[in-house]
Design a protein around this motif. Structure first.
Motif: not given
Length: 398
Positions: A318, A347, A385
């Motif tokens: 990530e 995000f 998320r």
């Protein structure tokens, strides 16, 4: 155990899934008051823009106002596209950018119109041997215009403090103020050329090319120097630092503006020689500086997100996705395959804001407010998320 990253480094909130309770912080000030203030500032600046617009409409007439306003939109669009390119990594709030533009297009112009002649008279008294046109163009205009624009940038430092993170943010805000000012000023210059020849002519085309195509970023560059200085000043706490940054940045903006307005005397009034020998290298230097600051902001994002990864908030994959341009592009392409592109954008934005908020905490800037903001962003990021993964796992309609 809460991880540490060095002596005095603020503790990171632990991931609840790891069994570590998030860092408890006092409740943040209510966001409503900030929203009301933003609305009031935008409304006040909009009123000034309308008043300036009415003044120009009455002074120029409808045809000249519309024609020159349309022409002024072209260099404005060039400037805003350039500022958008600079602002892509961590976009600033649209409301703040709108206020910056309104301040430049209206408030700073009004201040210049109201104070310019008075300052000019004072300067002529102080500099009796200096030609009047030199005082007006090379001294008075840079002083008054840069001070008027700079006050708007300084105001943004205080009313949008949580989003004014560094020199790149300062360049974007200040550049937007400068773009707004140049838009209104171009209307005046284009109309002067229009009236000088009694209609549309080569004179108007020549002024448009020089101001609108050859040097649309002039005011953006001047004011951006002040924005960069303020951005460096706000990285650490202290009102004195902000004052010093404002004075230093204003001096740089004024000197740059003076040089721009009076620099042709150095090359015997040859505009094209001045443009290619001095203006083009200056613009190239500015682009190099911006590119360096963008890379520095990307590196900072990775460093801070790596710390959250160590605390369990992100995976290494990530962080790679969020802290690199290639990773972001790949993530947006992947999310676009199942209709999750807007959620992925959210995000990415929240993760970037988280990294910059963490940097403010590390610098000791507004610890209570930034700790509360960090907690809010982590909560929002966790929800985003979850929503993203749910959308990715949902069956797609054929």
């Amino acid at each position: 155990m809460i991880p540490q990253s060095g002596p005095g480094f603020p503790g990171l909130p632990g991931q609840p899934a790891d069994g570590v309770a998030p860092l408890q912080v006092p409740p943040a000030p209510r966001a409503g008051s900030g929203t009301v203030l933003n609305v009031l500032l935008i409304t006040a600046a909009s009123v000034v823009v309308v008043l300036v617009g009415f003044f120009l409409f009455a002074a120029l007439g409808s045809e000249a106002f519309i024609l020159c306003g349309f022409l002024a939109l072209i260099p404005l669009g060039i400037c805003l596209l350039g500022l958008h390119w600079i602002d892509r990594w961590e976009p600033e709030p649209r409301a703040a950018l709108l206020f910056a533009f309104l301040w430049g297009a209206g408030v700073s112009v009004a201040i210049t119109l109201l104070l310019g002649s008075m300052v000019n008279e004072v300067l002529m008294t102080l500099l009796p041997l200096t030609p009047a046109d030199v005082i007006a163009t090379v001294v008075q205009a840079p002083l008054v215009e840069e001070a008027a624009k700079g006050l708007g940038v300084l105001l943004l430092v205080f009313v949008r403090r949580s989003h004014f993170d560094g020199p790149l943010d300062g360049i974007v805000y200040a550049g937007t103020v400068g773009a707004g000012f140049a838009f209104t000023e171009n209307i005046l210059y284009f109309s002067a050329a229009l009236f000088e020849t009694g209609g549309v002519s080569l004179q108007l085309g020549f002024v448009f090319v020089l101001r609108g195509l050859f040097s649309p970023f002039a005011h953006v560059l001047f004011t951006a120097a002040l924005g960069a200085a303020l951005g460096l000043a706000v990285r650490k706490p202290g009102g004195v630092r902000i004052l010093i940054g404002f004075i230093a940045g204003l001096a740089a903006a004024v000197l740059g503006h003076m040089f721009w307005n009076g620099g042709m005397a150095l090359v015997y009034d040859d505009f094209f020689l001045f443009y290619f020998l001095l203006q083009v290298p200056l613009f190239a230097l500015a682009l190099t500086g911006v590119a360096y600051l963008r890379r520095a902001e990307q590196r900072l994002t990775r460093e801070r997100l790596d710390e959250y990864a160590a605390a369990g908030w992100f995976t290494a994959a990530e962080v790679d996705m969020l802290a690199t341009r290639s990773g972001r592009r790949q993530a947006l392409r992947w999310a676009g395959g199942f209709g999750g592109r807007p959620t992925m954008r959210t995000f990415i934005r929240e993760a970037t804001n988280l990294a910059l908020t963490r940097q403010q905490l590390v610098s000791g800037r507004d610890p209570r407010a930034n700790a509360a903001r960090e907690d809010r962003i982590l909560d929002a990021l966790t929800r985003t998320r979850t929503r993203l993964l749910q959308t990715a796992g949902a069956p797609q309609r054929s």
